[in-house]
Design an enzyme around this catalytic site. Structure first.
Site, mmCIF file in Angstrom:
data_model
loop_
_atom_site.group_PDB
_atom_site.id
_atom_site.type_symbol
_atom_site.label_atom_id
_atom_site.label_comp_id
_atom_site.label_asym_id
_atom_site.label_seq_id
_atom_site.Cartn_x
_atom_site.Cartn_y
_atom_site.Cartn_z
ATOM 1 N N LYS A 88 -7.094 45.171 124.347
ATOM 2 C CA LYS A 88 -5.881 44.373 124.169
ATOM 3 C C LYS A 88 -5.580 44.264 122.667
ATOM 4 C CE LYS A 88 -6.881 42.255 128.611
ATOM 5 N NZ LYS A 88 -6.519 43.463 129.324
ATOM 6 N N SER A 108 -4.419 35.611 132.493
ATOM 7 C CA SER A 108 -3.531 36.766 132.352
ATOM 8 C C SER A 108 -2.265 36.663 133.185
ATOM 9 C CB SER A 108 -4.279 38.039 132.725
ATOM 10 O OG SER A 108 -4.721 37.957 134.061
ATOM 11 N N HIS A 168 -7.818 37.956 126.674
ATOM 12 C CA HIS A 168 -6.430 37.851 126.199
ATOM 13 C C HIS A 168 -6.304 36.959 124.970
ATOM 14 C CE1 HIS A 168 -4.410 39.985 129.517
ATOM 15 N NE2 HIS A 168 -5.459 39.577 130.201
#
Lengths: 85, 391
Positions: free
Chosen positions: B245, B186, B214
């Site tokens: 996300k 990240s 992610h």
């Protein structure tokens, strides 16, 4: 490995990483006396692991405040097969 | 000695920042779309979210969430182990198992709780954990909650990983060793060298957990993450991820081919001792998971935007993360320069995330820009121009 040998090797490692000769005793504090910040601490740890062929668990890092603490931890991790802790 | 005295250093740092800017915390006064908001009374482009596919305002997701609230209420008011397991929680778990092609999936209330719940339970006192040093705080916290021995290797450093695996295996011939890495990191937006890590995992008979927080919907032809992209899904024992996300909701999961994963439900404190996900969050995540599968063009658009921003910022001479990705990290050796640039961007109508030491690797400061499939080419150009004005 004897405690005196470990201590001497730690002194060499500190001089190399900090790039200056260091005078240490078992009571020398990494933070207060040697002004080691967290980045330098990681470098010292990596050098210690390579030199002694050990892997130090991160759980004990908070407990290592003085040179004596580090020497005792290395002693523990280098003596025979005592498992991982 | 007051109970808050330990924060005096932090308070002094905050005062410094406040003296510099007169304010620090960003409040989104009004959210307009996945890529725009009102901040300090000014319209800004959001270039610091994790809204990779831009689905927070997707019509199907909103309708599914609204319908779930109307049908099932605003909250479950109970643990998954008590009255908090609805049909929809089970359906989402089945859909995730099908999506990943795995036997068992557990859904947690947040992504943080997923790592906390899995790592604190899966690894016992006789097992060992070996983490990439740049792993997320939730991974560290999970191992801390479990009270197990934790070792770490230098970020993405295969030589260091192998050295540590070899030493640990020699000293502990029969111990279970769990390697933990992330699909996309990240902070700098770089991938783990997963094929090589999977090879080492087999060589030293370890287990491998990949946090794809992610990378879900971002990497791999089908959007299953780095394990799919690297072609090593069968060697990855556990995948952990989040709904907050690319799935534009909130919640987390762990999926595995081990059916015994189910046992964690009865032993994992972060799973048991919290309320289950609200029906709206579950419904939104399910709708978004369908969209990932039905609309691969979103991923294409995301990557076009990522390449465009990364390429432009590189041209401008900014020091970036090692590879183009939807997380475009701009690195600053001096935190003060990062602060000034961050504020300058905000003044020019662009919001990015600022990350200061000690949250950053290597003591540097980062401006962490991230792109979305919902950014238009004009917005990406505007973000680049704002950076150009401050280069």
């Amino acid at each position: 490995m004897r405690r005196e040998e470990i201590f001497e090797t730690v002194r060499e490692i500190l001089a190399e990483v900090l790039n200056r000769p260091v005078e240490i005793t078992p009571e020398t504090s990494f933070e207060k006396d040697l002004e080691v910040d967290s980045l330098r601490a990681m470098e010292i740890l990596a050098a210690v692991e390579d030199r002694f062929d050990i892997t130090v668990p991160i759980n004990v890092l908070n407990e290592i405040r003085t040179v004596g603490d580090l020497v005792r931890e290395i002693e523990k991790l280098t003596e025979g097969d005592h498992g991982h802790l | 000695m007051g109970i808050f005295d330990k924060f005096s250093k932090l308070a002094a740092q905050l005062d410094q920042v406040r003296a510099f800017f007169g304010g620090f915390n960003v409040v989104i006064e009004k959210i307009i779309s996945p890529t725009e908001a009102i901040v300090n009374g000014q319209r800004v482009i959001l270039a610091g979210t994790n809204n990779y596919l831009g689905l927070t305002f997707d019509k199907a997701c909103i309708e599914a969430a609204c319908a779930a609230i109307k049908a099932e209420g605003t909250g479950t008011t109970g643990s998954r182990m008590a009255n908090g397991t609805y049909h929809s929680h089970v359906a989402l778990e089945q859909e995730l198992s099908e999506f990943f092609g795995r036997r068992a999936t557990i859904v947690f209330t947040t992504g943080y709780a997923a790592n906390l719940g899995v790592l604190s339970t899966l690894v016992g006192r006789d097992d060992l954990v070996l983490l990439d040093a740049d792993c997320h705080a939730s991974i560290y916290d999970g191992t801390r909650l479990g009270g197990v021995p934790v070792y770490r290797f230098r970020h993405n450093d295969l030589e260091d990983l192998e050295k540590k695996l070899r030493r640990l295996r020699e000293k502990n011939p029969s111990a279970n060793i769990l390697i933990v890495v992330e699909g996309l990191y990240s902070m700098l937006g770089d991938r783990a060298p997963l094929a090589e890590i999977a090879h080492l995992k087999e060589k030293y008979e370890a287990y491998l957990l990949v946090d794809e927080a992610h990378s879900l919907g971002v990497l791999g032809e089908k959007g299953r993450g780095l394990a799919e992209e690297a072609g090593v899904e069968e060697k990855v024992d556990f995948i952990v991820g989040t709904f907050s996300k690319s799935l534009a909701s909130i919640g987390g999961y762990c999926t595995s081919n081990y059916e015994e994963l189910e046992l964690l439900r009865y032993a994992s404190r972060p799973y048991v001792f919290t309320a289950s996900l609200s029906p709206a969050n579950i419904a939104a995540a399910r709708a978004a998971l369908r969209i990932i599968q039905e609309r691969p063009e979103l991923k294409e658009r995301l990557w076009q935007n990522a390449y465009q921003l990364y390429g432009r910022l590189k041209e401008l001479g900014f020091e970036l993360g090692p590879e183009p990705s939807p997380i475009v990290a701009v690195r600053f050796r001096q935190p003060e320069k990062a602060l000034k640039t961050w504020y300058g961007l905000l003044e020019r109508g662009v919001y990015v995330n600022m990350v200061l030491p000690p949250a950053t690797p290597g003591g540097e400061a980062l401006l962490r820009a991230s792109v979305s499939a919902a950014h238009t080419p004009a917005q990406i150009a505007a973000i680049s121009e704002a950076f150009a004005a401050l280069a």
